[in-house]
Design a protein around this motif. Structure first.
Motif, PDB file in Angstrom:
ATOM      1  N   THR A   7       0.830  -1.210   0.000  1.00  0.00           N
ATOM      2  CA  THR A   7       0.000   0.000   0.000  1.00  0.00           C
ATOM      3  C   THR A   7       0.861   1.255   0.000  1.00  0.00           C
ATOM      4  N   ARG A   8       1.905   1.253   0.805  1.00  0.00           N
ATOM      5  CA  ARG A   8       2.792   2.415   0.880  1.00  0.00           C
ATOM      6  C   ARG A   8       3.529   2.624  -0.442  1.00  0.00           C
ATOM      7  N   ILE A   9       4.001   1.548  -1.036  1.00  0.00           N
ATOM      8  CA  ILE A   9       4.734   1.664  -2.301  1.00  0.00           C
ATOM      9  C   ILE A   9       3.812   2.141  -3.412  1.00  0.00           C
ATOM     10  N   ALA A  10       2.575   1.676  -3.385  1.00  0.00           N
ATOM     11  CA  ALA A  10       1.613   2.113  -4.401  1.00  0.00           C
ATOM     12  C   ALA A  10       1.385   3.622  -4.322  1.00  0.00           C
ATOM     13  N   ALA A  11       1.333   4.129  -3.105  1.00  0.00           N
ATOM     14  CA  ALA A  11       1.170   5.574  -2.949  1.00  0.00           C
ATOM     15  C   ALA A  11       2.452   6.316  -3.302  1.00  0.00           C
ATOM     16  N   ALA A  12       3.598   5.747  -2.938  1.00  0.00           N
ATOM     17  CA  ALA A  12       4.874   6.383  -3.235  1.00  0.00           C
ATOM     18  C   ALA A  12       5.108   6.506  -4.732  1.00  0.00           C
ATOM     19  N   THR A  13       4.669   5.481  -5.494  1.00  0.00           N
ATOM     20  CA  THR A  13       4.863   5.484  -6.948  1.00  0.00           C
ATOM     21  C   THR A  13       3.719   6.154  -7.697  1.00  0.00           C
ATOM     22  N   ARG A  14       2.777   6.701  -6.946  1.00  0.00           N
ATOM     23  CA  ARG A  14       1.633   7.441  -7.484  1.00  0.00           C
ATOM     24  C   ARG A  14       0.662   6.564  -8.282  1.00  0.00           C
ATOM     25  N   ARG A  15       0.751   5.252  -8.101  1.00  0.00           N
ATOM     26  CA  ARG A  15      -0.243   4.371  -8.721  1.00  0.00           C
ATOM     27  C   ARG A  15      -1.594   4.561  -8.031  1.00  0.00           C
ATOM     28  N   GLU A  16      -1.530   4.906  -6.742  1.00  0.00           N
ATOM     29  CA  GLU A  16      -2.743   5.203  -5.987  1.00  0.00           C
ATOM     30  C   GLU A  16      -2.547   6.535  -5.263  1.00  0.00           C
ATOM     31  N   LYS A  17      -3.661   7.202  -4.967  1.00  0.00           N
ATOM     32  CA  LYS A  17      -3.575   8.451  -4.231  1.00  0.00           C
ATOM     33  C   LYS A  17      -3.086   8.199  -2.806  1.00  0.00           C
ATOM     34  N   ALA A  18      -2.275   9.112  -2.347  1.00  0.00           N
ATOM     35  CA  ALA A  18      -1.888   9.050  -0.935  1.00  0.00           C
ATOM     36  C   ALA A  18      -3.101   9.386  -0.076  1.00  0.00           C
ATOM     37  N   GLU A  19      -3.092   8.909   1.165  1.00  0.00           N
ATOM     38  CA  GLU A  19      -4.207   9.211   2.063  1.00  0.00           C
ATOM     39  C   GLU A  19      -4.283  10.713   2.351  1.00  0.00           C
ATOM     40  N   MET A  20      -3.125  11.369   2.451  1.00  0.00           N
ATOM     41  CA  MET A  20      -3.091  12.803   2.725  1.00  0.00           C
ATOM     42  C   MET A  20      -1.887  13.421   2.042  1.00  0.00           C
ATOM     43  N   VAL A  21      -2.054  14.622   1.544  1.00  0.00           N
ATOM     44  CA  VAL A  21      -0.945  15.354   0.946  1.00  0.00           C
ATOM     45  C   VAL A  21      -0.928  16.771   1.512  1.00  0.00           C
ATOM     46  N   VAL A  22       0.243  17.200   1.950  1.00  0.00           N
ATOM     47  CA  VAL A  22       0.436  18.575   2.407  1.00  0.00           C
ATOM     48  C   VAL A  22       1.032  19.368   1.249  1.00  0.00           C
ATOM     49  N   LYS A  23       0.344  20.418   0.831  1.00  0.00           N
ATOM     50  CA  LYS A  23       0.779  21.238  -0.297  1.00  0.00           C
ATOM     51  C   LYS A  23       1.119  22.648   0.184  1.00  0.00           C
ATOM     52  N   ASN A  24       1.864  23.354  -0.669  1.00  0.00           N
ATOM     53  CA  ASN A  24       2.246  24.749  -0.404  1.00  0.00           C
ATOM     54  C   ASN A  24       3.040  24.884   0.896  1.00  0.00           C
ATOM     55  N   ALA A  25       3.922  23.933   1.119  1.00  0.00           N
ATOM     56  CA  ALA A  25       4.787  23.978   2.306  1.00  0.00           C
ATOM     57  C   ALA A  25       6.249  24.076   1.888  1.00  0.00           C
ATOM     58  N   THR A  26       7.049  24.684   2.746  1.00  0.00           N
ATOM     59  CA  THR A  26       8.500  24.719   2.551  1.00  0.00           C
ATOM     60  C   THR A  26       9.122  23.692   3.486  1.00  0.00           C
ATOM     61  N   ILE A  27       9.732  22.674   2.907  1.00  0.00           N
ATOM     62  CA  ILE A  27      10.264  21.565   3.705  1.00  0.00           C
ATOM     63  C   ILE A  27      11.592  21.955   4.336  1.00  0.00           C
ATOM     64  N   ILE A  28      11.716  21.692   5.618  1.00  0.00           N
ATOM     65  CA  ILE A  28      12.998  21.838   6.314  1.00  0.00           C
ATOM     66  C   ILE A  28      13.704  20.492   6.232  1.00  0.00           C
ATOM     67  N   ASP A  29      14.772  20.467   5.448  1.00  0.00           N
ATOM     68  CA  ASP A  29      15.531  19.236   5.244  1.00  0.00           C
ATOM     69  C   ASP A  29      16.639  19.163   6.295  1.00  0.00           C
ATOM     70  N   VAL A  30      16.441  18.322   7.295  1.00  0.00           N
ATOM     71  CA  VAL A  30      17.405  18.236   8.391  1.00  0.00           C
ATOM     72  C   VAL A  30      18.645  17.428   8.016  1.00  0.00           C
ATOM     73  N   PHE A  31      18.631  16.808   6.822  1.00  0.00           N
ATOM     74  CA  PHE A  31      19.828  16.088   6.369  1.00  0.00           C
ATOM     75  C   PHE A  31      20.848  17.056   5.763  1.00  0.00           C
ATOM     76  N   THR A  32      20.387  17.992   4.965  1.00  0.00           N
ATOM     77  CA  THR A  32      21.289  18.917   4.272  1.00  0.00           C
ATOM     78  C   THR A  32      21.242  20.334   4.826  1.00  0.00           C
TER      79      THR A  32
END
Length: 577
Positions: A7-32
Motif C-alpha cells: 500500500t505504501r509503495i503504491a502511494a509512493a509510486t503514485r499508482r494510488e492516491k496518498a491518504e493525505m498530501v500537504v501542499k504549499n509547504a516549505t520543507i525543512i531538510d534536516v539532512f542537508t
C-alpha cells in the motif's frame, strides 16, 4: 506487513492516491540543512513521497515551513508535577511528540511497581513516551529512599514491560570499581541491545573513558563548553540541558560547529509545570538557540534528527520517505511559531491547544497515594550544633544544580547555629519520610534569600525525602507538618501561617488535578514567596529539591547529614582547620 508495504509503495509510486498530501509547504531538510518546496505525501501514518502528489485529503500549508516534531532527550515527567496524561497536554501542542522519560523520581518512592505504573500511564497517548529504566535506585548508599531497583527488577521491566533502555547511570563510583550490582544492571542492558544513558556530573577525562567503556553513549550533565567537548571527543552525544534549575544551553553552544553539531541534542531533564506552560519544552531550547545565533535549521536538526539517531528511533526525526509523518507547520522560523502539530498524519494540536482528546488518567496504585511516613519532628532535631563559628556552607547559584562548597563564619549561640538573613545563611533540613526512621539532616545554605519564614517540599532528588529551608526552626517545623498533612506537596509558610500549598498526593511528587489547576497553585506559591521576601526571578523550589542530591557537586545535604560529593563521603558541618 506485506500488504502494508504494498500500500505504501503504491502511494509512493503514485499508482494510488496518498491518504493525505500537504501542499504549499516549505520543507525543512534536516539532512542537508536546506529548505525547498514540495508536496509531502502521507499514507498509513508514514511519509511515502516528496514531490508532486495527489491525496484523498489535501492540507494547504499556505506557505508555512514543515519540520519534524521534537524529541526530548532526557526528562523526568514527575518534575512537571503531573502524571503522563496531563504532561502530554502541555508538551504536544509545543511540538514535542517523543520523550525519553526516566521515572527515577517515582521509582525512589515506590520501586518496580511505581515504574510499572508509569509505563501503563504512558500507553495510548498522543505523546510517544519511551520509558528508560532507572539504573540507580537508590542513587547512593548515603541516604534513605523509599525503595530499590535490583538487576532482576530491571530485567523484568525490559522483558515483561518493554522498557526502552537503561536510564542515567549516576553511581559512578560503582561503575569505576566494577561493583557487581552495577555491572549486572549494565549487562542486562547490553544483552538486550538497550541504550544506556549517562550522568557524568563533574567527571574528569578518566571517568569519561570508563563511562564509554561501560557502554554509556550520552550525557546531559556537561555544564561548560570544555566538559561538552571532552564528551564529544569520546564519541558521546551531548544532551544540552535547559530545565528550570539547570540552564546549560547558553554555556554549551560555543562548542557547536558544523563538524560536531550532529552529536548534539536538547533535553529538559527537570522542568516545572509553570515553566513548561510559559516557556515551553524542547521548543524553548530551539528558540533560545536561535536567539543565541544558531541557524534555525541546525537547531531544529538537534531537536529532531540528532535525538532520533542518538536513541535509535529510526523512523523519527525527518521529513523524508519512510519516516513517521509526525511534523510541525511553522509560520515564523526565527520565532519558532508553531501553527499545527501532526502525529502519524493526524492533526493533534493547533495554535498551542490540543485538537484531540487525551484519554482519562489511569488510577495509580493506592500505596502511591499514601507515601509520606514521617516520624514526628521535634524542635531539638532541627538544631545544628557547632563547636566553632567556621562552618561548611552549601552555596547556591541560580540556574545551576551544581553547588559551591563554601567555608564561612556563621552565627553561633550556645553551641547552636543561628540563621542570618543579613548574611543570607539559612537553615536547610532534610527529613526522611518513607519508613519513619527519624533521620533529620541539618545544614547551612547560602543563596536562597528568604527574609521571614520557610519553604518546603516532598520533592527532593533523588530519594525524595522532605526538604525545607527557612529563617527559623518554628517556621521550618510548621512547614514540614503542612506537607505531611497533604500526603506530600510544596508549601510556603511564615511563622505558624500557611501562605500557600500545592498538594502532591501521588508519591509526594505529582498532583491529580488538571495541569491548569496545578499551574494556578504554582502562581499562588510564587505570590507567597514574595510575602516572605523572596524577590528573585528564578524558581527556588526546584533549586531546593536538588540540594539533597548527593551525586551532583559539590556540597549537598541528605537525611543523614552533610555530604561532600567530591570526596563522596559525609562530613561534619564544622570546618576544622
Amino acid at each position: 506487513m506485506r500488504q502494508t508495504l504494498q500500500t505504501r509503495i503504491a502511494a509512493a509510486t503514485r499508482r494510488e492516491k496518498a491518504e493525505m498530501v500537504v501542499k504549499n509547504a516549505t520543507i525543512i531538510d534536516v539532512f542537508t540543512l536546506t529548505t525547498y518546496k514540495a508536496d509531502v505525501a502521507v499514507t498509513d501514518g508514514i511519509i511515502v513521497g516528496i514531490g508532486e502528489y495527489e491525496g484523498q485529503t489535501v492540507i494547504d500549508a499556505m506557505g508555512a515551513y514543515i519540520a519534524p516534531t521534537f524529541i526530548d532527550g532526557h526528562v523526568h515527567i514527575e518534575s512537571a508535577m503531573v502524571p503522563p496524561e496531563e504532561f502530554t497536554k502541555i508538551v504536544v501542542p509545543r511540538g514535542v511528540t517523543t520523550v525519553m522519560a526516566d521515572p527515577h523520581e517515582i521509582a525512589n518512592v515506590g520501586g518496580i511497581e511505581a515504574v510499572t505504573y508509569m509505563i501503563e500511564a504512558a500507553k495510548n497517548l498522543p505523546l510517544d513516551i519511551k520509558i528508560m529504566v532507572p539504573s540507580c535506585v537508590p542513587a547512593t548508599e548515603f541516604e534513605h529512599n523509599g525503595a530499590q531497583l535490583t538487576a532482576e527488577d530491571i530485567e523484568c521491566l525490559f522483558d515483561q514491560h518493554k522498557a526502552y533502555g537503561l536510564a542515567e547511570v549516576m553511581d559512578y563510583p560503582a561503575v569505576f570499581s566494577g561493583e557487581e550490582k552495577m555491572i549486572s544492571k549494565l549487562e542486562a542492558a547490553w544483552k538486550r541491545g538497550k541504550k544506556i544513558d549517562g550522568h557524568a556530573a563533574g567527571l574528569n577525562e578518566v571517568g569519561l573513558n570508563a563511562y564509554r567503556v561501560a557502554g554509556i553513549e550520552n550525557d546531559h550533565e556537561a555544564v561548560t563548553a570544555e566538559e561538552a567537548l571532552a564528551r564529544l571527543r569520546r564519541g558521546m552525544y551531548v544532551l544540552m540541558r535547559e530545565g528550570t534549575a539547570a540552564k546549560d544551553v547558553e554555556a554549551l553552544l560555543p562548542i557547536l560547529t558544523p563538524q560536531n553539531a550532529r552529536r548534539c541534542v536538547f533535553a529538559t531533564d527537570d522542568k516545572h509545570l509553570d515553566d513548561l506552560v510559559n516557556e515551553g519544552s524542547i521548543d524553548a531550547s530551539v528558540r533560545k538557540a536561535i536567539q543565541l545565533g544558531v541557524d534555525p535549521l541546525q537547531a531544529i536538526q538537534m531537536a529532531s534528527l540528532n535525538a532520533a539517531e542518538c536513541f535509535g528511533l529510526v523512523e523519527k526525526g525527518a521529513i523524508a520517505p519512510g519516516y513517521e509523518a509526525s511534523f510541525l507547520l511553522i509560520s515564523d522560523l526565527d520565532k519558532l511559531e508553531i501553527e499545527a502539530v501532526y502525529i502519524k498524519g493526524e492533526c493533534v494540536a493547533k495554535n498551542g491547544k490540543m485538537t484531540q482528546p487525551v484519554r482519562e488518567a489511569i488510577n495509580p496504585p493506592p500505596y502511591l497515594l499514601n507515601s509520606v511516613h514521617l516520624e514526628p519532628i521535634e524542635t531539638e532535631s532541627l538544631e545544628l550544633k557547632l563547636t566553632s563559628s567556621k562552618a561548611h556552607v552549601i552555596g547556591v547559584t541560580p540556574g545551576s544544580i551544581v553547588t559551591d562548597h563554601l567555608i564561612e563564619e556563621v552565627n553561633v549561640e550556645n553551641g547552636v547555629f543561628i540563621p542570618s538573613v543579613l548574611n543570607n545563611q539559612l537553615k536547610l533540613v532534610v527529613a526522611e519520610r518513607h519508613h519513619k526512621l527519624g533521620h533529620v539532616g541539618v545544614g547551612i545554605v547560602k543563596g536562597i534569600p528568604i527574609k521571614d519564614g520557610a519553604i518546603v517540599a516532598t520533592v527532593a532528588h533523588d530519594s525524595h525525602n522532605i526538604v525545607a529551608c527557612g529563617t527559623n526552626d518554628s517556621s521550618i517545623k510548621y512547614a514540614i507538618e503542612q506537607v505531611e498533612n497533604q500526603e506530600g506537596g510544596i508549601a510556603v509558610v511564615r511563622g505558624q501561617e500557611l501562605l500557600a500549598v500545592l498538594p502532591l498526593p501521588l508519591a509526594g511528587l505529582m498532583s491529580l488535578k488538571p495541569f491548569e489547576e496545578v499551574n494556578e497553585s504554582l502562581q499562588k506559591l510564587e505570590a507567597a514567596l514574595r510575602e516572605i521576601g523572596f524577590d528573585e526571578e528564578w524558581n527556588p523550589f526546584l533549586t531546593l529539591s536538588f540540594l539533597a542530591l548527593p551525586v551532583i557537586p559539590s556540597l549537598k545535604l541528605t537525611d543523614t547529614g552533610l555530604f561532600d560529593v567530591v570526596r563522596f563521603a559525609h562530613i561534619d558541618a564544622v570546618a576544622h582547620d
